[in-house]
Scaffold this active site. Structure first.
Site, mmCIF file in Angstrom:
data_model
loop_
_atom_site.group_PDB
_atom_site.id
_atom_site.type_symbol
_atom_site.label_atom_id
_atom_site.label_comp_id
_atom_site.label_asym_id
_atom_site.label_seq_id
_atom_site.Cartn_x
_atom_site.Cartn_y
_atom_site.Cartn_z
ATOM 1 C CG ASP A 177 -2.061 7.365 0.254
ATOM 2 O OD1 ASP A 177 -1.017 7.857 -0.202
ATOM 3 O OD2 ASP A 177 -3.163 7.451 -0.309
ATOM 4 C CG ASP A 234 -1.673 1.233 1.448
ATOM 5 O OD1 ASP A 234 -2.310 1.686 0.486
ATOM 6 O OD2 ASP A 234 -1.654 1.775 2.565
#
Length: 297
Positions: A93, A91
């Protein structure tokens, strides 16, 4: 394979717009063809100032207490999977980067507080991702020039240790992917800094018209809706036949990627955001990327 490879061809440092009435165009993340390129004026991927100015200046969040978690140490099985992984999907963020990109962009455009509330709902799984994405973009309503100005003035801030971890994984011939509900325009510079091929990015695409007006986002991207990350991870696995594939992230959408045909394991990185419901279900909970780096020795 065809869908996956079609997605790969659009991972270029340009801003696209959607075909709509006049000569507009869209990111060709599916089999549709690109009819016209609307290039970013500042040469994002060739901007040495951008890539050189990024520093991991924020220290990882340490757990105030780990008593309520029993997964802060990996099981023997988990450690074996990690040491023999063929591909890792990260991922972006609050994982690879210390910020939530859309929240930072919203703040830059003057809509920070309202957008952050929707981000929290999405990451905690209380609303569907597509609902939150549409609501946040509606609140921001960015122009192309605002996006370009943001990218010029706000280079990505990497999480401490992520560059070393990615380098170590690559040295072990592990393929690294960025799978995000964020936007390609914001993630391309991150991939460049970490020397991750742009074709290894699976993310959303902002769409703009010929005059730079905001049109929306490409709804054909799997990451634009709930359940999209598992789809992207499954496409990656099917395309390249990885025996062992892992997912690392902080949110509910990252946890979803751990399912048959998707990721074999989910490592929750809580160095930026600790989400109890997600952390408790992870195969391994870490607060510092050094734990993952050291475990590879």
């Amino acid at each position: 394979m065809e869908a996956l490879m079609s997605a790969h061809i659009v991972n270029v440092p340009v801003c696209h717009v959607k075909q709509c009435n006049h000569s507009l165009l869209t990111a060709a993340t599916g089999p549709r063809s690109i009819q016209k390129l609307h290039r970013s004026v500042f040469g994002m991927m060739n901007n040495s100032k951008l890539t050189n100015s990024v520093t991991a200046s924020i220290q990882p969040l340490e757990a105030s207490t780990t008593d309520r978690f029993d997964n802060t140490l990996p099981s023997k099985e988990m450690l074996n999977l990690w040491r023999n992984v063929d591909a890792v999907c990260f991922d972006v963020d609050s994982t690879v980067c210390v910020d939530e990109g859309i929240d930072e962009f919203a703040e830059f455009c003057g809509a920070g507080k309202a957008v952050a509330e929707w981000t929290s709902r999405a990451m905690n799984g209380t609303v569907t991702f597509q609902e939150a994405l549409a609501a946040r973009l509606s609140l921001i309503n960015p122009s192309l020039s605002e996006l370009q100005d943001y990218l010029e003035k706000r280079p990505p801030r990497l999480s401490p240790g992520i560059a070393e971890l990615v380098k170590k994984l690559k040295a072990r011939n592990v393929d690294v992917y960025l799978v995000s509900g964020g936007f390609r325009q914001m993630i391309n510079p991150v991939a460049s800094i970490l020397e991750i091929p742009l074709k290894n990015i699976f993310a959303n695409q902002l769409l703009f018209g010929d005059s730079g007006e905001f049109l929306g986002f490409d709804e054909n991207e799997p990451t634009s809706r709930s359940g999209g990350k598992p789809v992207a991870v499954q496409q990656i696995r099917e395309a390249f036949g990885y025996k062992t594939l892992g997912m690392i992230g902080d949110g509910a959408t990252d946890l979803e990627a751990r399912q048959p045909g998707g990721a074999d394991f989910f490592i929750c990185y809580a160095g930026v955001q600790l989400r109890d419901g997600v952390a408790a279900k992870a195969d391994w909970l870490v607060f510092n990327f050094k734990d993952l780096i050291n475990s590879l020795d």
